[in-house]
Motif scaffolding. Structure first.
Motif, short mmCIF file in Angstrom:
data_model
loop_
_atom_site.label_atom_id
_atom_site.label_comp_id
_atom_site.label_asym_id
_atom_site.label_seq_id
_atom_site.Cartn_x
_atom_site.Cartn_y
_atom_site.Cartn_z
N GLY A 138 56.25 28.80 22.53
CA GLY A 138 56.57 29.72 21.44
C GLY A 138 57.22 29.00 20.27
O GLY A 138 56.86 29.23 19.11
N LEU A 139 58.16 28.13 20.55
CA LEU A 139 58.82 27.37 19.49
C LEU A 139 57.84 26.42 18.80
O LEU A 139 57.86 26.28 17.57
CB LEU A 139 60.02 26.61 20.04
N ASP B 20 59.20 34.14 30.98
CA ASP B 20 60.59 33.70 30.88
C ASP B 20 60.82 32.26 31.34
O ASP B 20 61.94 31.84 31.53
CB ASP B 20 61.52 34.65 31.65
N ASP B 21 59.73 31.50 31.46
CA ASP B 21 59.91 30.12 31.91
C ASP B 21 60.07 29.18 30.71
O ASP B 21 59.78 29.53 29.57
CB ASP B 21 58.72 29.68 32.77
N ARG B 22 60.56 28.01 31.01
CA ARG B 22 60.83 27.00 29.97
C ARG B 22 59.57 26.65 29.19
O ARG B 22 59.60 26.50 27.97
CB ARG B 22 61.43 25.76 30.62
N THR C 221 58.64 38.80 25.02
CA THR C 221 57.63 38.69 26.07
C THR C 221 58.22 38.74 27.46
O THR C 221 59.42 38.48 27.64
CB THR C 221 56.83 37.38 25.89
N THR D 148 63.28 37.72 26.17
CA THR D 148 62.54 38.04 27.39
C THR D 148 62.62 39.52 27.71
O THR D 148 63.67 40.14 27.61
CB THR D 148 63.11 37.22 28.57
N ALA E 101 56.96 28.49 28.49
CA ALA E 101 56.60 29.54 27.53
C ALA E 101 57.52 29.49 26.31
O ALA E 101 57.07 29.66 25.18
CB ALA E 101 56.68 30.91 28.20
N ARG E 102 58.81 29.25 26.56
CA ARG E 102 59.75 29.15 25.44
C ARG E 102 59.37 27.99 24.51
O ARG E 102 59.36 28.13 23.29
CB ARG E 102 61.17 28.96 25.94
N LEU E 103 59.07 26.84 25.10
CA LEU E 103 58.68 25.68 24.30
C LEU E 103 57.38 25.95 23.55
O LEU E 103 57.26 25.58 22.37
CB LEU E 103 58.53 24.44 25.19
N ASP F 242 62.70 32.61 17.36
CA ASP F 242 63.54 33.05 18.47
C ASP F 242 62.65 33.56 19.59
O ASP F 242 61.45 33.80 19.37
CB ASP F 242 64.52 34.13 18.01
N PHE F 243 63.23 33.75 20.76
CA PHE F 243 62.47 34.11 21.95
C PHE F 243 63.34 35.07 22.77
O PHE F 243 64.47 34.72 23.13
CB PHE F 243 62.20 32.83 22.76
#
Length: 189
Positions: A89-90, A81-83, A78, A99, A85-87, A96-97
């Motif tokens: 997604g997890l 790329d911010d924290r 995706t 950017t 969004a990563r959280l 995995d993630f």
């Protein structure tokens, strides 16, 4: 399975993976992915987040809720790329993630690693099933009963490892490898 509403991203991933002997399937949104995934049983899902209709996060949660797809690796690909969004997604169940714009070499290595780990996990499960079957079957061979009864008892004892409505059961005769006993076992064996 590549899930992305942008044709350029699908084309880029196709160019990257088609030369590596991957069988590729494409979905343009979450609903299409949820429809396709159970039919094709992909080894890995590359999933965009920002798509029309259902977001990639919601799609990921729904994929994880499907029993036959719950263990398939999902990589979120995706532009977020911010924290947060990563959280998210997890928390949705992604493994995995990555950017966008992504480095094609890095994406390829991540895909290789994820598919290898998933194949090792599956092989470990199959080995555990086989070992359990042999333990039960061998321990019961000395008991009275015919071959069919022994086989069915062994299968009942490994049913905790099997998540299938039906199973094809094959017994090989190592002295006569061309001979095999095959049985299609229905629900509840």
């Amino acid at each position: 399975l590549v899930v992305d509403d942008e044709a350029i991203v699908r084309s880029t991933i196709e160019a990257l993976l088609a030369t590596k002997n991957y069988e590729l399937h494409f979905a343009e949104d979450g609903l299409q992915a949820l429809s396709m995934a159970p039919k094709i049983q992909p080894d890995i899902i590359l999933l965009d987040v920002i798509m029309p209709g259902m977001s990639g996060f919601e799609t990921c949660k729904k994929l994880r809720a499907l029993p036959n797809l719950a263990e398939i690796p999902i990589v979120i690909v995706t532009s977020l790329d911010d924290r947060g969004a990563r959280l998210e997604g997890l928390k949705a169940g992604a493994d995995d993630f990555v950017t966008k714009p992504f480095d094609v070499d890095e994406l390829f290595v991540r895909i290789q690693n994820m598919t290898s780990l998933n194949h090792y996990r599956q092989q470990t499960i199959y080995n555990a099933i086989e070992l359990k079957f042999h333990e039960v079957f061998i321990s019961e061979q000395s008991a009275q009963g015919d071959q069919n009864t022994l086989q069915l008892n062994a299968l009942r004892n490994i049913s905790d490892y099997i998540e299938a409505e039906e199973a094809l059961f094959v017994l090989f005769d190592f002295e006569n490898p061309e001979l095999a006993t095959r049985k299609l076992l229905g629900p509840k064996y």
